[in-house]
Write a protein that holds these residues in place. Sequence first.
Motif, PDB file in Angstrom:
ATOM      1  N   GLY A 134       0.824  -1.199   0.000  1.00  0.00           N
ATOM      2  CA  GLY A 134       0.000   0.000   0.000  1.00  0.00           C
ATOM      3  C   GLY A 134       0.860   1.251   0.000  1.00  0.00           C
ATOM      4  N   ILE A 135       0.323   2.319   0.566  1.00  0.00           N
ATOM      5  CA  ILE A 135       0.988   3.623   0.547  1.00  0.00           C
ATOM      6  C   ILE A 135       1.227   4.096   1.970  1.00  0.00           C
ATOM      7  CG2 ILE A 135       0.851   6.015  -0.262  1.00  0.00           C
ATOM      8  CD1 ILE A 135      -1.080   5.068  -2.417  1.00  0.00           C
ATOM      9  N   TYR A 136       2.395   4.672   2.183  1.00  0.00           N
ATOM     10  CA  TYR A 136       2.798   5.166   3.503  1.00  0.00           C
ATOM     11  C   TYR A 136       3.215   6.630   3.360  1.00  0.00           C
ATOM     12  CZ  TYR A 136       5.824   5.727   7.642  1.00  0.00           C
ATOM     13  OH  TYR A 136       6.418   6.174   8.796  1.00  0.00           O
ATOM     14  N   PHE A 137       2.622   7.497   4.179  1.00  0.00           N
ATOM     15  CA  PHE A 137       2.944   8.922   4.157  1.00  0.00           C
ATOM     16  C   PHE A 137       3.367   9.389   5.540  1.00  0.00           C
ATOM     17  CE2 PHE A 137      -0.278   8.889   0.661  1.00  0.00           C
ATOM     18  CZ  PHE A 137       0.541   9.368  -0.344  1.00  0.00           C
ATOM     19  N   VAL A 138       4.350  10.280   5.571  1.00  0.00           N
ATOM     20  CA  VAL A 138       4.638  11.063   6.773  1.00  0.00           C
ATOM     21  C   VAL A 138       4.311  12.510   6.429  1.00  0.00           C
ATOM     22  CG1 VAL A 138       6.374  11.838   8.407  1.00  0.00           C
ATOM     23  CG2 VAL A 138       6.455   9.498   7.546  1.00  0.00           C
ATOM     24  N   ILE A 139       3.345  13.089   7.144  1.00  0.00           N
ATOM     25  CA  ILE A 139       2.836  14.421   6.840  1.00  0.00           C
ATOM     26  C   ILE A 139       3.223  15.383   7.947  1.00  0.00           C
ATOM     27  CG2 ILE A 139       0.744  15.793   6.503  1.00  0.00           C
ATOM     28  CD1 ILE A 139      -0.537  13.309   5.282  1.00  0.00           C
ATOM     29  N   HIS A 140       3.862  16.481   7.564  1.00  0.00           N
ATOM     30  CA  HIS A 140       4.253  17.501   8.536  1.00  0.00           C
ATOM     31  C   HIS A 140       3.173  18.562   8.628  1.00  0.00           C
ATOM     32  CE1 HIS A 140       6.306  21.435   9.508  1.00  0.00           C
ATOM     33  NE2 HIS A 140       6.585  20.704  10.570  1.00  0.00           N
ATOM     34  N   VAL A 141       2.754  18.864   9.851  1.00  0.00           N
ATOM     35  CA  VAL A 141       1.744  19.900  10.097  1.00  0.00           C
ATOM     36  C   VAL A 141       2.467  21.191  10.483  1.00  0.00           C
ATOM     37  CG1 VAL A 141      -0.267  20.551  11.444  1.00  0.00           C
ATOM     38  CG2 VAL A 141       0.127  18.143  10.891  1.00  0.00           C
TER      39      VAL A 141
END
Length: 619
Positions: A134-141
């Motif tokens: 699948g897909i893995y994201f690290v998102i910075h806020v």
Amino acid sequence: MLNNYPLWKYFAIILVFITSIIYMLPSLYGYKPTIYITQCTPEAMHQEIGDVLLYQVEKILANEKIINKCMSLQADKILIQFFCGQDQLQAYEKLSIIFSKKYQISLGTTPDVPHWLSVIKAKPIKLGLDLCGGIYFVIHVNTEIVLDKFQEKYIDTLKTILFEKNIPYLKIHKIKNHGIEINFQNDKYRNNAILLLSPIDHDLELQGIGIDTLHLFFSEIKKHAICEYAIHQNSAILRSRIHQLGIVEPLVQRHGTDRIIVELPGIQDIEKVKEILGTTANLEFRLVNAAISEFEINNNLIPEDSEIKLSKNGDLVPLYKRIVLSGDNIINSNVSVDEYNRPQVNVTLDRMGSIMMSNFTKDNIGKAIATLFVEYKDSGEKDVKGRTILIKEENIINIATIQSQLGNNFRIVGISNLNEARRLSLLLRMGTLVAPIHIEEERIVGPTLGKQNIVQGFTACALGILTSICFMVLWYRYFGLIASIALISNLILMISTMSVIPGVVLTMPSIAGIILTLSVAVDANVLINERIKEEIKQGKPVQYAIYTGYRKALTSILDANITTIITSIILYLIGTGPIRGFAITTIIGVGTSMFTSIVGTRAVVNLVYGKRHVNKISI
């Protein structure tokens, strides 16, 4: 008789095991690669999805000699299931070329179960990213921008308070560390302001500078609370956006102080997901300052309460800084056309937004209001901490005259084309992020790696079970065989329970939890069998030894398992990601192991020895 169950209890145990076997069966079938064909947006009703499109897709796949398992039309979408991922990708490339402008083509997986199992809502156990790909994201806020926004809003609040209390000031502006500086004419006005503001907000620190300046700083507790709220709200909005992609069990969780991890098992269309998740657009409705002349605009003689924004035609338009309404108050939107066949976006507000808009428009009939489209984009540069610097782009997409008092419904006109209207409507419907985000890391985990993990995990599980069975049978003989049956039953119960409970996902840590709880289940039977052997060595009758063995071992088993459950609950509450997966599997496993080790084995022993006069047992 000491060792005898009533008939209803046997039926209940049998019913539990039959049900668990039925709901475990879908996990043997697993998932198949699937292509979804849906409408680009809910408004694209003219692009009908029906039997004609289904026939066209069947013909295209047949001409390309791409084999599919099945194809079905379900409500407003077409599902095409394939035997392998290679056929899925080939079909995706071909269908995207032909239909991508009219329809949305997405990759995913669907349960591969017989119809009779799907009727009773039996589904395969949901696999995590490390098992099915699948897909893995690290998102910075970007919490700094959130604090800046709060700082600007607080400046407006201070202006209102000082005006109402007749305390004149020369200037209010932002300073470093998200502080605010107010300049007064003299110390008298400054001291009056301190007396007024001190009791209003306990999270506000006031510092007098010189004789006519006041500095205000928010406490670290207040700033932390603002950032926490932003991250929490962003996580909720990201979940909502993901659900629009048809992903039922995404993993969206906090990571560190200002990051969010998103895992989408079974999804491979990374560009589509990035488009949905990464959108940082928002709408702001502001009043046009008609009192500012063109001369003042050209010479930058703009009052403190206003600023210049650019329209889509390239014109400079003076707007008041005060935001009348933002996208946060929009709960729904859709696209239609007006009487001149021009596209428009119909907006529905929440209760608070409806009240705000109603009150504002009632007092400002005849004035011009602008719709400002705000979006944060990657500048390609990084700050000293290595974080991506976002740049703010603002454009006026519409200016309208307020002709009457508005309520919870209104429309945005003046949009260039239908595609732009659809995009705007989709952005509003997806929900506005409280803080801008940036995808720091993206990774596609291939299904091949997932299959290797599944094989390795279940190989370890099978070896562990076989080792336990061999030990139990050799050491405890017939009672060891009964314990081994309970061990296998426990595994079936665990898998069926995990496939039924919403939100439970099988990952490699979860498999570790399964192996751990299976060993705990064996420990319970070891305690029971050793107690029975002790009673027999003391010369007690066989029936009494069995009864006493189960009764005396029960306390020890309950103490050990309750302790394990408490520890697992703590792990679940404070842990993230793999730790949570391990914890929830352990909790389920301990519960099922107590049932099979105590109730299940006791039922078998009662059936074999309960109504018989026995002098010797195989233990």
